[in-house]
Write a protein that holds these residues in place. Structure first.
Motif, mmCIF file in Angstrom:
data_model
loop_
_atom_site.group_PDB
_atom_site.id
_atom_site.type_symbol
_atom_site.label_atom_id
_atom_site.label_comp_id
_atom_site.label_asym_id
_atom_site.label_seq_id
_atom_site.Cartn_x
_atom_site.Cartn_y
_atom_site.Cartn_z
ATOM 1 N N ARG A 122 -14.351 12.280 -20.420
ATOM 2 C CA ARG A 122 -13.769 12.691 -19.148
ATOM 3 C C ARG A 122 -13.683 14.208 -19.143
ATOM 4 O O ARG A 122 -13.299 14.842 -20.109
ATOM 5 N N GLU A 147 -14.523 20.242 -12.709
ATOM 6 C CA GLU A 147 -13.634 19.368 -11.936
ATOM 7 C C GLU A 147 -12.337 20.109 -11.633
ATOM 8 O O GLU A 147 -11.642 20.554 -12.533
ATOM 9 N N SER A 176 -11.731 13.439 -10.322
ATOM 10 C CA SER A 176 -12.756 12.790 -11.141
ATOM 11 C C SER A 176 -13.804 12.082 -10.299
ATOM 12 O O SER A 176 -14.943 11.937 -10.710
#
Length: 194
Positions: A122, A147, A176
């Motif tokens: 992530r 992000e 995300s």
């Protein structure tokens, strides 16, 4: 060293270890035949290897738990992780991101002519103008995916320089999922992006 069914097994436990910014001619981490490797909460980041990043082809068992492989460059066409699939267990938050093999053959786990990907890590989101601007750098020669944390308002003053995105192919996403509903706002400033 432990004994199992009359055989001696050498166990290696790497817990909370970091392998950062190393340059080696061969494999970065190599585990010998008959060894059991447990790698937990470890980070293998920004290394350059002439071979694989992790070579455990002769290991009896390999367990990767919450281990991250990021921004590594490796030459071996045998993959970033060279292992027998039936001896390998990947769990927790183990993942890979921005790892590069110049010929692009196998950026994941390689065994018996098959390449499998690691789950993608992530991305860490940014929530300040300074962190956002600092994120626009090449990672292993590739443009970044940046992000912005969902629900973030980035405020620029009238005197602020605009955000400079100079790398072609840079991806800037809100949250995300990158959806409009994630509500990322750049507010103020004479110019916002240059």
């Amino acid at each position: 060293l432990q004994e199992q069914e009359g055989e001696k097994i050498f166990s290696v436990i790497l817990d909370g270890c970091s392998f950062l910014s190393n340059t080696v001619q061969q494999d970065l981490i190599e585990v010998g035949d008959g060894t059991e490797l447990h790698m937990r909460t470890s980070s293998i980041i920004a290394n350059t290897a002439g071979g694989s990043v992790l070579s455990v082809i002769g290991a009896i068992r390999v367990m990767l738990t919450s281990t991250k492989f990021k921004e590594n460059i490796f030459e071996s066409e045998a993959g970033m992780i060279q292992a027998a699939f039936d001896k390998l267990s990947i769990g927790g938050e183990s993942c890979g991101l921005y790892n590069l093999q110049p010929s692009g053959f196998c950026n994941g786990i390689y065994s018996s002519g098959i390449c499998r990907s690691l789950p993608q890590c992530r991305l860490i989101c940014v929530d300040t103008v300074e962190d956002l601007q600092a994120s626009f750098v090449l990672i292993n020669g590739l443009p970044p995916v940046v992000e912005v944390c969902a629900g973030t308002t980035l405020s620029l003053s009238e005197k602020s320089e605009p955000l400079k995105i100079s790398l072609s192919g840079t991806e800037l996403r809100c949250g995300s999922s990158g959806l409009f509903q994630d509500d990322c706002i750049v507010n103020g400033g004479r110019d916002q992006i240059a």
